[in-house]
Motif scaffolding. Structure first.
Motif, PDB file in Angstrom:
ATOM      1  N   SER A 401      47.678  39.461  30.085  1.00 54.51           N
ATOM      2  CA  SER A 401      47.140  40.718  30.609  1.00 54.51           C
ATOM      3  C   SER A 401      46.392  40.471  31.903  1.00 54.51           C
ATOM      4  N   GLN A 402      46.427  41.455  32.762  1.00 57.20           N
ATOM      5  CA  GLN A 402      45.662  41.440  34.009  1.00 57.20           C
ATOM      6  C   GLN A 402      45.028  42.804  34.204  1.00 57.20           C
ATOM      7  N   GLU A 403      43.743  42.801  34.546  1.00 58.64           N
ATOM      8  CA  GLU A 403      43.022  44.054  34.758  1.00 58.64           C
ATOM      9  C   GLU A 403      42.261  43.994  36.070  1.00 58.64           C
ATOM     10  N   LEU A 404      42.319  45.073  36.819  1.00 57.05           N
ATOM     11  CA  LEU A 404      41.559  45.228  38.055  1.00 57.05           C
ATOM     12  C   LEU A 404      40.678  46.456  37.896  1.00 57.05           C
ATOM     13  N   ARG A 405      39.374  46.257  38.089  1.00 54.09           N
ATOM     14  CA  ARG A 405      38.420  47.339  37.844  1.00 54.09           C
ATOM     15  C   ARG A 405      37.451  47.457  39.021  1.00 54.09           C
ATOM     16  N   GLU A 411      23.418  56.794  45.198  1.00 56.72           N
ATOM     17  CA  GLU A 411      21.970  56.879  45.310  1.00 56.72           C
ATOM     18  C   GLU A 411      21.403  57.974  44.415  1.00 56.72           C
ATOM     19  N   LYS A 412      22.218  58.964  44.059  1.00 55.83           N
ATOM     20  CA  LYS A 412      21.752  60.057  43.219  1.00 55.83           C
ATOM     21  C   LYS A 412      21.894  59.758  41.729  1.00 55.83           C
ATOM     22  N   GLY A 413      22.376  58.574  41.400  1.00 54.12           N
ATOM     23  CA  GLY A 413      22.453  58.200  39.994  1.00 54.12           C
ATOM     24  C   GLY A 413      23.814  58.341  39.367  1.00 54.12           C
ATOM     25  N   SER A 414      24.806  58.802  40.121  1.00 48.46           N
ATOM     26  CA  SER A 414      26.155  58.913  39.563  1.00 48.46           C
ATOM     27  C   SER A 414      26.800  57.538  39.479  1.00 48.46           C
ATOM     28  N   THR A 415      27.592  57.339  38.464  1.00 48.12           N
ATOM     29  CA  THR A 415      28.351  56.101  38.311  1.00 48.12           C
ATOM     30  C   THR A 415      29.817  56.433  38.137  1.00 48.12           C
ATOM     31  N   TRP A 416      30.675  55.522  38.549  1.00 51.29           N
ATOM     32  CA  TRP A 416      32.105  55.759  38.431  1.00 51.29           C
ATOM     33  C   TRP A 416      32.827  54.429  38.226  1.00 51.29           C
ATOM     34  N   GLY A 417      34.018  54.547  37.724  1.00 49.83           N
ATOM     35  CA  GLY A 417      34.843  53.373  37.520  1.00 49.83           C
ATOM     36  C   GLY A 417      36.300  53.761  37.461  1.00 49.83           C
ATOM     37  N   LEU A 418      37.154  52.913  37.956  1.00 47.86           N
ATOM     38  CA  LEU A 418      38.590  53.143  37.871  1.00 47.86           C
ATOM     39  C   LEU A 418      39.286  51.789  37.908  1.00 47.86           C
ATOM     40  N   ALA A 466      40.213  55.982  34.568  1.00 42.36           N
ATOM     41  CA  ALA A 466      39.106  56.368  35.447  1.00 42.36           C
ATOM     42  C   ALA A 466      38.035  57.041  34.602  1.00 42.36           C
ATOM     43  N   HIS A 467      36.791  56.824  34.982  1.00 37.65           N
ATOM     44  CA  HIS A 467      35.681  57.462  34.273  1.00 37.65           C
ATOM     45  C   HIS A 467      34.504  57.578  35.219  1.00 37.65           C
ATOM     46  N   PHE A 482      39.611  59.399  31.578  1.00 38.32           N
ATOM     47  CA  PHE A 482      40.966  59.522  31.049  1.00 38.32           C
ATOM     48  C   PHE A 482      41.654  58.170  31.203  1.00 38.32           C
ATOM     49  N   ARG A 483      42.693  57.983  30.417  1.00 36.90           N
ATOM     50  CA  ARG A 483      43.547  56.804  30.518  1.00 36.90           C
ATOM     51  C   ARG A 483      44.980  57.253  30.290  1.00 36.90           C
ATOM     52  N   HIS A 484      45.861  56.778  31.166  1.00 36.48           N
ATOM     53  CA  HIS A 484      47.292  57.058  31.043  1.00 36.48           C
ATOM     54  C   HIS A 484      48.011  55.730  30.837  1.00 36.48           C
ATOM     55  N   SER A 485      48.861  55.655  29.830  1.00 38.77           N
ATOM     56  CA  SER A 485      49.543  54.406  29.530  1.00 38.77           C
ATOM     57  C   SER A 485      51.018  54.649  29.258  1.00 38.77           C
ATOM     58  N   LYS A 486      51.819  53.638  29.590  1.00 40.90           N
ATOM     59  CA  LYS A 486      53.265  53.655  29.342  1.00 40.90           C
ATOM     60  C   LYS A 486      53.649  52.347  28.653  1.00 40.90           C
TER      61      LYS A 486
END
Length: 808
Positions: A401-405, A411-418, A466-467, A482-486
Motif C-alpha cells: 500500500s501507498q498513501e499520500l496525505r 489561522e481561524k482554526g479550520s483544519t483540512w486533509g485530503l 477528503a475531510h 468523504f471517501r471514494h474507493s474502487k
C-alpha cells in the motif's frame, strides 16, 4: 583505565552490554535491514556534520524537558494528555470527535495480553472470536464478520503504524513494544477506508529515542509458561535514532478451559516476535520513519473441542422442523477429544516507510507499507470425536500500500486533509479436505479420499478521501468528509478431487473458473459539535459505511462459482458528550448510537438434496439480513489520589436481526440476536502507582470485566450460547533496585471458561452424515512472575565513535 575496565563488566551492568550491541553492526546481518539502514545512514550523512553542535544542544534541551515531564508525572496523573492517532494525526483524546478506547503499552504489558484477543478484556465494546489465534474476527458494537476470507472484507479493520493488516491476526500473534492500542468505534470508512464498517483497531509502535533506554525481561508461570526478550533504543548516528526488540514465548498448556481427558499435554504454542525501527530527521521539517515487525507462531495439539451426542453421532445444527438444535439434543451433548490432532505454523512480516514534511501550515505524509503472511493449518474440520473430515490449508499472501496525505490548519482554526491510497493484495490458498474412516462408513467407501481447492486472488483498490473541520462560531463547528474507493478483484478458482467425495459434499463436477469483480462506493460523514466550555464538548455524527462484495468461499457447485455476493451498507447516527473537570482529576465520555444495517452478508448452508433433507458442510454468502443496532456507552476515569486512578466502563447493546432469511426460504433467523453481541458489558478497574522515599516504585493494577449471555452463531442455538462470565486480571510490580522490577501477574485469575467460537456444520435430517460442531476456548488462568531490568543513559554515537557522553 579504571573507567575502561568497569565498562567491560557486562554482567554487572547489562545496559553497557546492550550499548555495545548498538555500537556494533549486528543489525546489518540481515540484508532486509541492511537496505533500510544504508538508506538511513545516507540521509544522516548529508547533514550530520553541519548539525553536530546543534544536536548536542538539542540533546540537553530534550533531556531537560523529559526530566521535567517525568517530575510532573510523579506529582499525579493527568487524564487529558493521552495522544490519539485515530484521526490521522496526533491529537488529545479528549478533543477527538470519535468514540474510542485507548489501551496504553504499559497496560498491555502488565495485563499479560498475549495477542489481539486480550484487548477485549479492557474494551467493553470489543468482542473477539475465532478458531485459532491466526484467524480472529472482531466485533465492535455488534458489527463485524466471521467471514473475512480471501474473497471478502472483515467488518473491523486492523492497522499497525498506518499499514493495514489484511490477514489481521497473523502478524499480531504476540504483542510487543506497542505505544498504545486504540479501539475506534463506529464506522470509520472516511479515515481508514474499506472494511472498517464496525470500527478500527489501530496499533502504534513505540518510537526510537535519543537517549539510550531499554528493558531485559524474563518470565515464568504455570503450565510451562516461559518468555524472555529485550528491547533497546537510542541514538545511532547524527539525526538517526534506532529501536529494536525481540520476544519469545512458549508453554505446554494451551488456551483451553476444559482439561484434556487423560491429562495429556496439548496445544504447546511457541511464538516469537522481533521489531526494528528508526527515525531520521535530515532537516528540521522532514522526519523519516521506518518500522519492521516479524512474527511467527507454531502450535501443536488440539485446535478446538467437539460437541457430540451421547450416542456418538455427529452433532447436527438442525432438525427436520425447527432448523435449530433441539433442547434434548443440546442437553445430551458433551465435550470430547478430537481424534485428529491439529497444528498451526504461521509467519508474517510488515515493513513501513513514512516521510513527514511539516511546513508552517501544511503537513505532507507519504507512507509505503508491505505485509506478507504464510499460514499452514491442519485440523479436524467438524470438531467431532470421530475420524471424519480433516482439513489441510496452505495460504500465502502479500499486500502493498501507498498513501499520500496533505493536512493543514488555518489561522481561524479550520483544519483540512485530503489524500489518496493505493493497495494491492495478492493471495494464494491451497486446501485439501480428506475423508477419515468414520466419515467413509457413513458416506460410501470414502476412506482416504479427498478434494482440493485452489484460489489465486489479486485485489487492487484505489481510494481518494477528503475531510475538514471549521468553526461556525466561538463555541460551535462542524466537520465533513468523504471517501471514494474502487475495487478490482481478479480471481482464478479450481476444484478437483475424487468424484464420490465431490458427490458426498454436494459438488457435481470439477470447477475451473476465472474472472474479475468490480466494486465502487462513496461514503460521506458529517459531524456538528458544540463546546459550552473548554472542558465540555457535545457532538452529533451522521455517516455511512460500506462493506464491499466479494467471492464465495470454496464453492463446490458449479453454479456458485464464482458466486459473487453484493456489498452491504450501514447508516450510522451517534451523539456524544466529552466532559473533564477543571482540575483534570476526572473525565467522562458518553455515547448513544443507532445503526441501520441492510444487505448484511451472512453465511447460508447449501442444500444437497431437492427436498432439503441434507445440507453441505460448506456455505454460501448471501445479502440476506437486515438489522437495527442501538447502544449506550459510558466511560469514566477518576484520579482518586495522586497515586490511584479508577476506571468504570459500561456498554449496553441491542442488536437483533429485523429479518434474516435465505433466498430459498429454508433458513430463517428473524428476531435472533446478532452473534458476539452481549446485551451488556462492564469493566471495573484500578491503577495504583507510588514512589517511595528510596525512589523505588510500587505499582499494582486490577481489572474485572463481565459480559452477559450472548451467542456465537446467528442461529442462537444452544450449542452457540455463551453464558455470562467474568474475567479478573491482576498485577503487582515493585522494584528491588532502582533499575530492576519484579512483577507478579495473574490473567483470568478466576479461570473462567469462555468460548471464542462455536462453528456449526450442517448434517442430514437424521444425523447420519456430515455435520459436527467445534468450539474454541479463550485463554484460561495464567499466573507467574516476571523480572525486568531497565536501563537508561545518554550516549552519542556520531562521527567520532570514541566520544561518549554520559548522563548526569
Amino acid at each position: 583505565m579504571a573507567e575502561r575496565n568497569s565498562y567491560q563488566c557486562y554482567i554487572c551492568r547489562p545496559d553497557r552490554l546492550v550499548n555495545r550491541f548498538m555500537r556494533a553492526h549486528w543489525l546489518l546481518k540481515s540484508p532486509f535491514l541492511a537496505f533500510f539502514m544504508a538508506f538511513a545512514l545516507a540521509l544522516a550523512g548529508v547533514t550530520a556534520h553541519a548539525q553536530e553542535q546543534q544536536e548536542e544542544v538539542m540533546d540537553e534541551v530534550m533531556d531537560e524537558a523529559m526530566d521535567e515531564t517525568m517530575d510532573e508525572a510523579a506529582q499525579g496523573p493527568s487524564l487529558d494528555e493521552i495522544i490519539t492517532y485515530a484521526g490521522g494525526s496526533e491529537e488529545l483524546s479528549h478533543s477527538t470527535l470519535v468514540s474510542l478506547d485507548i489501551i496504553r503499552g504499559d497496560v498491555i504489558e502488565r495485563g499479560e495480553m498475549q495477542d489481539l484477543g486480550g484487548l477485549q478484556n479492557v474494551s467493553p465494546s470489543l468482542t473477539i472470536g475465532g478458531d485459532s489465534p491466526v484467524r480472529p474476527y472482531f466485533f465492535i458494537r455488534g458489527v463485524g464478520s466471521t467471514r473475512h476470507d480471501l474473497g471478502s472484507d472483515g467488518g473491523v479493520a486492523v492497522f499497525l503504524d498506518g499499514v493495514r493488516l489484511h490477514r489481521s491476526g497473523t502478524l499480531m500473534t504476540q504483542l510487543l513494544d506497542l505505544e498504545q492500542a486504540e479501539v475506534v468505534k463506529g464506522p470509520q470508512s472516511v479515515m481508514f477506508g474499506r472494511g472498517s464498517t464496525g470500527g478500527v483497531i489501530n496499533l502504534v509502535s513505540r518510537s526510537p529515542t535519543r537517549g539510550v533506554e531499554g528493558t531485559l525481561v524474563a518470565g515464568r508461570g504455570g503450565d510451562g509458561y516461559n518468555k524472555y526478550g529485550a528491547v533497546a533504543s537510542g541514538r545511532f548516528t547524527g539525526p538517526v535514532n534506532v529501536r529494536a526488540g525481540y520476544l519469545r514465548r512458549f508453554e505446554t498448556r494451551g488456551p483451553v478451559g476444559t482439561p484434556m481427558p487423560g491429562g495429556k499435554k496439548y496445544d504447546e504454542p511457541s511464538a516469537s516476535t522481533s521489531v526494528f525501527g528508526f527515525d531520521a530527521r535530515p532537516t528540521r521539517r522532514l522526519l523519516v520513519e521506518m518500522r519492521l515487525r516479524e512474527a511467527g507462531l507454531t502450535q501443536k495439539g488440539r485446535i478446538s473441542d467437539a460437541a457430540s451426542t451421547a450416542s456418538g453421532k455427529y452433532y447436527g445444527i438442525r432438525d427436520s422442523e425447527a432448523g435449530k438444535i433441539s433442547d434434548e439434543l443440546a442437553k445430551a451433548s458433551t465435550l470430547s477429544l478430537n481424534n485428529e490432532m491439529g497444528s498451526v505454523d504461521v509467519a508474517a512480516r510488515m515493513a513501513m516507510l513514512r516521510f513527514n514534511y511539516q511546513g508552517r501550515r501544511v503537513l505532507t505524509s507519504w507512507t509505503s507499507g508491505r505485509t506478507t503472511d504464510q499460514v499452514k493449518e491442519m485440523f479436524d474440520f467438524d470438531g467431532t470425536s470421530k475420524d471424519g473430515l480433516r482439513q489441510d490449508v496452505d495460504e500465502e499472501s502479500s499486500a502493498f500500500s501507498q498513501e499520500l496525505r496533505f493536512t493543514g490548519t488555518s489561522e481561524k482554526g479550520s483544519t483540512w486533509g485530503l489524500g489518496t491510497r493505493f493497495t494491492s493484495d495478492d493471495a494464494v490458498r491451497n486446501e485439501r479436505l480428506m475423508a477419515g474412516a468414520d466419515f467413509a462408513d457413513a458416506a460410501m467407501d470414502l476412506d482416504d479420499k479427498e478434494i482440493a481447492t485452489f484460489l489465486d486472488l489479486h485485489t487492487n483498490t484505489l481510494e481518494a478521501f477528503a475531510h475538514g473541520t471549521a468553526p461556525i462560531s466561538k463555541r460551535t463547528g462542524f466537520s465533513v468528509g468523504f471517501r471514494h474507493s474502487k475495487d478490482n478483484r481478479r480471481y482464478v478458482y479450481d476444484l478437483s478431487g475424487d468424484e464420490k467425495m465431490l458427490e458426498a459434499l454436494g459438488g457435481d463436477d470439477p470447477i475451473s473458473s476465472q474472472g474479475t469483480l468490480k466494486t465502487e462506493v462513496t461514503n460521506p460523514t458529517m459531524t456538528l459539535f458544540v463546546k459550552p466550555s473548554e472542558r465540555v464538548k457535545l457532538y452529533a455524527t451522521y455517516g455511512s459505511a460500506t462493506k464491499s462484495g466479494g467471492l464465495q468461499y470454496n464453492p463446490v457447485k458449479s453454479e456458485d462459482a464464482p458466486g459473487a455476493f453484493e456489498r452491504e451498507e450501514m447508516i450510522s447516527r451517534e451523539m456524544g458528550l466529552r466532559w473533564q473537570t477543571p482540575n483534570n482529576r476526572s473525565n467522562l465520555s458518553l455515547s448513544l448510537y443507532r445503526y441501520n444495517y441492510k444487505d448484511q452478508q451472512v453465511a447460508i448452508p447449501q442444500t444437497l438434496t431437492a427436498d432439503s433433507t441434507m445440507l453441505s458442510p460448506f456455505a454460501t454468502i448471501e445479502n440476506a439480513a437486515r438489522s437495527l443496532v442501538e447502544g449506550i456507552e459510558w466511560k469514566t476515569m477518576i484520579a482518586a489520589t495522586d497515586a490511584m486512578t479508577l476506571h468504570f466502563d459500561y456498554a449496553y447493546l441491542s442488536a437483533k436481526y429485523d429479518s434474516f432469511a435465505s433466498e430459498d426460504g429454508m433458513i430463517s433467523y428473524n428476531q435472533n440476536r446478532m452473534p458476539y453481541s452481549p446485551k451488556y458489558t462492564y469493566r471495573l478497574g484500578a491503577d495504583y502507582r507510588t514512589t517511595r522515599e528510596s525512589g523505588r516504585e510500587l505499582t499494582w493494577r486490577i481489572s474485572y470485566m463481565r459480559r452477559s449471555l450472548h451467542y456465537l452463531h446467528a442461529s442462537n442455538s444452544a450449542i452457540s450460547e455463551q453464558k455470562a462470565y467474568g474475567l479478573l486480571d491482576f498485577s503487582l510490580t515493585f522494584q528491588p533496585t532502582k533499575r530492576s522490577a519484579l512483577r507478579l501477574f495473574c490473567s483470568n485469575c478466576l479461570d473462567s471458561e469462555y468460548r471464542t467460537a462455536a462453528t456449526l456444520f450442517p448434517t442430514s435430517a437424521d444425523g447420519s452424515i456430515g455435520g459436527g460442531a467445534r468450539s474454541s476456548f479463550g485463554s484460561g488462568q495464567k499466573a507467574g512472575v516476571e523480572y525486568q531490568y531497565r536501563f537508561t543513559g545518554r550516549y552519542n554515537y556520531g562521527r567520532n565513535q570514541n566520544t561518549r557522553k554520559r548522563s548526569r
